[in-house]
Design a protein around this motif. Structure first.
Motif, PDB file in Angstrom:
ATOM      1  N   CYS A  88       0.836  -1.217   0.000  1.00 56.45           N
ATOM      2  CA  CYS A  88       0.000   0.000   0.000  1.00 56.45           C
ATOM      3  C   CYS A  88       0.865   1.259   0.000  1.00 56.45           C
ATOM      4  O   CYS A  88       0.574   2.225  -0.720  1.00 56.45           O
ATOM      5  N   LEU A  89       1.934   1.254   0.808  1.00 62.42           N
ATOM      6  CA  LEU A  89       2.815   2.420   0.874  1.00 62.42           C
ATOM      7  C   LEU A  89       3.578   2.617  -0.431  1.00 62.42           C
ATOM      8  O   LEU A  89       3.864   3.759  -0.835  1.00 62.42           O
ATOM      9  N   ALA A  90       3.915   1.517  -1.096  1.00 66.28           N
ATOM     10  CA  ALA A  90       4.709   1.597  -2.324  1.00 66.28           C
ATOM     11  C   ALA A  90       3.854   1.835  -3.563  1.00 66.28           C
ATOM     12  O   ALA A  90       4.414   2.130  -4.636  1.00 66.28           O
ATOM     13  N   ALA A  91       2.543   1.721  -3.446  1.00 71.08           N
ATOM     14  CA  ALA A  91       1.668   1.832  -4.621  1.00 71.08           C
ATOM     15  C   ALA A  91       1.862   3.139  -5.393  1.00 71.08           C
ATOM     16  O   ALA A  91       1.968   3.118  -6.629  1.00 71.08           O
ATOM     17  N   PRO A  92       1.921   4.316  -4.738  1.00 70.85           N
ATOM     18  CA  PRO A  92       2.140   5.553  -5.501  1.00 70.85           C
ATOM     19  C   PRO A  92       3.477   5.561  -6.252  1.00 70.85           C
ATOM     20  O   PRO A  92       3.546   6.006  -7.405  1.00 70.85           O
ATOM     21  N   VAL A  93       4.539   5.058  -5.592  1.00 68.70           N
ATOM     22  CA  VAL A  93       5.854   4.999  -6.244  1.00 68.70           C
ATOM     23  C   VAL A  93       5.800   4.049  -7.436  1.00 68.70           C
ATOM     24  O   VAL A  93       6.341   4.348  -8.513  1.00 68.70           O
ATOM     25  N   MET A  94       5.139   2.919  -7.274  1.00 66.76           N
ATOM     26  CA  MET A  94       5.027   1.947  -8.363  1.00 66.76           C
ATOM     27  C   MET A  94       4.268   2.541  -9.546  1.00 66.76           C
ATOM     28  O   MET A  94       4.619   2.300 -10.710  1.00 66.76           O
ATOM     29  N   ALA A  95       3.234   3.335  -9.256  1.00 66.47           N
ATOM     30  CA  ALA A  95       2.469   3.973 -10.330  1.00 66.47           C
ATOM     31  C   ALA A  95       3.344   4.958 -11.106  1.00 66.47           C
ATOM     32  O   ALA A  95       3.300   5.003 -12.349  1.00 66.47           O
ATOM     33  N   ILE A 139       8.292   4.311 -17.202  1.00 60.83           N
ATOM     34  CA  ILE A 139       8.699   3.245 -18.128  1.00 60.83           C
ATOM     35  C   ILE A 139       7.903   3.343 -19.428  1.00 60.83           C
ATOM     36  O   ILE A 139       8.454   3.210 -20.532  1.00 60.83           O
ATOM     37  N   LYS A 140       6.608   3.594 -19.301  1.00 64.17           N
ATOM     38  CA  LYS A 140       5.736   3.666 -20.478  1.00 64.17           C
ATOM     39  C   LYS A 140       6.108   4.839 -21.366  1.00 64.17           C
ATOM     40  O   LYS A 140       6.098   4.731 -22.608  1.00 64.17           O
ATOM     41  N   LEU A 141       6.479   5.967 -20.758  1.00 66.83           N
ATOM     42  CA  LEU A 141       6.838   7.154 -21.534  1.00 66.83           C
ATOM     43  C   LEU A 141       8.249   7.049 -22.116  1.00 66.83           C
ATOM     44  O   LEU A 141       8.546   7.683 -23.137  1.00 66.83           O
ATOM     45  N   ASP A 142       9.099   6.253 -21.488  1.00 63.94           N
ATOM     46  CA  ASP A 142      10.510   6.196 -21.890  1.00 63.94           C
ATOM     47  C   ASP A 142      10.743   5.322 -23.114  1.00 63.94           C
ATOM     48  O   ASP A 142      11.559   5.660 -23.975  1.00 63.94           O
ATOM     49  N   SER A 143      10.060   4.168 -23.182  1.00 65.32           N
ATOM     50  CA  SER A 143      10.294   3.252 -24.299  1.00 65.32           C
ATOM     51  C   SER A 143       9.065   2.390 -24.526  1.00 65.32           C
ATOM     52  O   SER A 143       8.308   2.116 -23.588  1.00 65.32           O
ATOM     53  N   PRO A 144       8.848   1.950 -25.757  1.00 67.10           N
ATOM     54  CA  PRO A 144       7.680   1.107 -26.037  1.00 67.10           C
ATOM     55  C   PRO A 144       7.829  -0.285 -25.428  1.00 67.10           C
ATOM     56  O   PRO A 144       8.941  -0.782 -25.255  1.00 67.10           O
ATOM     57  N   GLY A 145       6.670  -0.876 -25.133  1.00 68.40           N
ATOM     58  CA  GLY A 145       6.681  -2.229 -24.573  1.00 68.40           C
ATOM     59  C   GLY A 145       5.924  -2.294 -23.267  1.00 68.40           C
ATOM     60  O   GLY A 145       5.507  -1.260 -22.717  1.00 68.40           O
ATOM     61  N   PRO A 146       5.715  -3.486 -22.736  1.00 65.99           N
ATOM     62  CA  PRO A 146       4.980  -3.643 -21.481  1.00 65.99           C
ATOM     63  C   PRO A 146       5.756  -3.066 -20.303  1.00 65.99           C
ATOM     64  O   PRO A 146       6.979  -2.945 -20.339  1.00 65.99           O
ATOM     65  N   VAL A 147       5.027  -2.715 -19.249  1.00 67.36           N
ATOM     66  CA  VAL A 147       5.643  -2.161 -18.042  1.00 67.36           C
ATOM     67  C   VAL A 147       6.282  -3.262 -17.208  1.00 67.36           C
ATOM     68  O   VAL A 147       7.369  -3.090 -16.663  1.00 67.36           O
ATOM     69  N   THR A 174      17.414   0.765 -20.548  1.00 64.30           N
ATOM     70  CA  THR A 174      16.819   2.059 -20.866  1.00 64.30           C
ATOM     71  C   THR A 174      17.270   3.112 -19.849  1.00 64.30           C
ATOM     72  O   THR A 174      17.872   2.794 -18.828  1.00 64.30           O
ATOM     73  N   ARG A 175      16.935   4.383 -20.150  1.00 66.89           N
ATOM     74  CA  ARG A 175      17.295   5.458 -19.221  1.00 66.89           C
ATOM     75  C   ARG A 175      16.606   5.271 -17.870  1.00 66.89           C
ATOM     76  O   ARG A 175      17.234   5.344 -16.819  1.00 66.89           O
ATOM     77  N   VAL A 176      15.311   5.015 -17.909  1.00 66.62           N
ATOM     78  CA  VAL A 176      14.573   4.762 -16.672  1.00 66.62           C
ATOM     79  C   VAL A 176      15.053   3.467 -16.038  1.00 66.62           C
ATOM     80  O   VAL A 176      15.189   3.357 -14.812  1.00 66.62           O
TER      81      VAL A 176
END
Length: 506
Positions: free
Chosen positions: A323-330, A336-344, A387-389
């Protein structure tokens, strides 16, 4: 635990395929049987104690609140008396030895001991009330109702428990699935001694022996010879084995030590039978399987209540951390999605408990078209695939956060434990188990998201033998010294270790 995963190389000179082929037809029949995980008799007995205390306390309090309190008013003395009586009942049940899984299977012996113990508690309470001159203050109707309704509830609960335990026994959940090492006269006498035990929970699956001469029998007291000692490791990783019994004389110390070097990587109890040895130690030196004396050589780590405590720690603390990590994970997922194509996310095959192959979740840190789900190629410094991220989340271990789903929902990872390595993890051209003796002993417990080795700096790229040896060394120290406080300490130290000891993380 049923396990269909193949073992990697453990026995010298035998590949996994060769060891699978070497298992006898009898061994394969045992392996193919469906066997659920074992239930701990110690935990079952403990749960029944708590259930008795809670049930009897609720009955006593409910009768008091329903009959006595409306007439005489509420008095805490009654509540205290109920709790004392209930506690005394549980103590008497324990003294009468009815908190035993074997007793739960029976009926007459269990019921007579329980009824006499329950009656003794009430006679004791009446006697104390008489000498304390409290007889006029105790409701006789309440006391009688408490006795008979409590007794009825105990009987119904025991009948239900008896049915449940017999069902578990039928499914093999209460048996200690045992293999015997030594297919000779000693092995035959040991198995015969085990089979003559009344209400024994030992289920002998078969025997293993390296010898192929006249000293080695094809069957021992009806138990088939399943293979060589090297095959025990493969066998125990393909079906549930709880106990390994050596039917060898203590004088055969060289043979025993050689066998222990092969078998200590398994998460099972290993004992040396002493039923046939002329050399006798003090009684307290032995542990007993019924009447058969044994010497403990190795114990399975984290069992019984320790296992329950670790399971609760993982589930409760894991849910909180998720629960605490959920915002960071989001935020990481968005980056990741903005940095390169493909699944997260991606799944990777790794070694779990007892070499079971499990899927673990990770945030994608490589370009999708260069993904390496088997980790056949180690990620190195300035690796062009990252990737950069990905570079940032690997350095900070944020890529590991999705493994909280493995902890909270799949249950194949712990919060703290030896890190699960990829199944094709290598040091140069050698698999990790080929580079380090006893490597698979770190799989005697469930792997974790973080661990003792990681917070001490042994994480990231493995490019020399010292790094993998140190990981194994720290992992084995953790296994041998586990406690809930140890887990909590590792968990609290992890955030600072990620930023101060990350020189090997690329």
């Amino acid at each position: 635990m049923e396990n269909t995963a193949a073992s990697a190389n453990v026995a010298v000179g035998a590949s996994p395929v060769e060891r699978r082929r070497r298992l006898s037809q009898s061994a394969l029949l045992v392996v193919n049987q469906k066997v659920g995980r074992a239930y701990s008799p110690i935990v079952i007995a403990g749960v029944v104690r708590v259930a008795d205390f809670v049930m009897l306390s609720l009955i006593g309090v409910a009768l008091y609140l329903g009959y006595v309190a409306p007439i005489d008013g509420f008095r805490w003395e009654y509540i205290a008396a109920i709790l004392v009586m209930t506690l005394a009942a549980v103590i008497c049940f324990q003294a009468a030895e009815i908190y035993d899984v074997q007793i739960f299977r029976g009926q007459l012996r269990q019921m007579t001991r329980m009824i006499s113990s329950w009656a003794f508690v009430f006679l004791l309470f009446i006697g104390v009330s008489f000498f304390a001159k409290l007889g006029n203050e105790i409701s006789r109707l309440w006391l009688s109702a408490f006795f008979f309704i409590g007794l009825g509830a105990l009987i119904v609960a025991r009948l239900f428990l008896r049915t449940l335990v017999r069902h578990w026994a039928h499914k093999g959940r209460l048996d200690r699935r045992t293999v015997v090492v030594g297919s000779d006269e000693n092995g035959e006498k040991l198995i015969e001694a085990l089979k003559t035990q009344a209400d024994s929970d030992i289920d002998v699956l078969g025997v293993f022996d390296d010898r192929n001469d006249d000293r080695s029998f094809d069957t021992c007291a009806g138990a088939a010879k399943l293979g060589k000692v090297d095959d025990v490791v493969e066998f125990a990783r393909r079906t549930r084995v709880d106990l390994v019994l050596f039917a060898l004389p203590i004088s055969a110390e060289t043979r025993i030590l050689d066998m222990l070097k092969k078998l200590w990587v398994l998460p099972v109890d290993i004992r040396l039978s002493a039923h046939n040895n002329k050399l006798r130690f003090r009684p307290r030196s032995y542990s007993y399987i019924g009447e058969v004396p044994t010497l403990d050589m190795l114990e399975a780590p984290i069992t019984d209540w320790d296992l329950v405590m670790k399971w609760m720690f993982d589930r409760v603390v894991g849910a909180v951390v998720l629960c605490l990590a959920a915002p960071v994970m989001a935020l990481v997922a968005l980056a990741i999605k903005l940095d390169s194509p493909g699944p997260v996310l991606f799944r990777q095959k790794r070694f779990g408990f007892n070499n079971e192959r499990i899927d673990v979740f990770k945030f994608r840190s490589l370009y999708h078209d260069q993904a390496d789900p088997l980790a056949t190629r180690v990620v190195t410094k300035n690796d062009s695939r990252v990737t950069r991220v990905g570079r940032f989340i690997r350095k900070t271990s944020l890529d590991e956060l999705p493994q909280l789903f493995n902890v909270a929902f799949k249950g194949n990872l712990s919060l703290v434990g030896p890190r699960p390595h990829a199944v094709q993890g290598k040091l140069e051209s050698r698999l990790f188990d080929e580079a380090v003796d006893g490597y698979f002993a770190r799989h005697r417990v469930k792997p974790g998201i973080t661990g003792w080795a990681q917070i001490n700096g042994w994480r990231g790229e493995i490019d020399n033998e010292e790094k993998i040896q140190k990981r194994v060394e720290f992992d084995l120290y953790y296994i041998e010294n586990w406690s809930v406080l140890f887990d909590l300490y590792v968990l609290l130290k992890t955030p600072s270790a990620l930023f101060t000891k990350n020189e090997n993380a690329y």
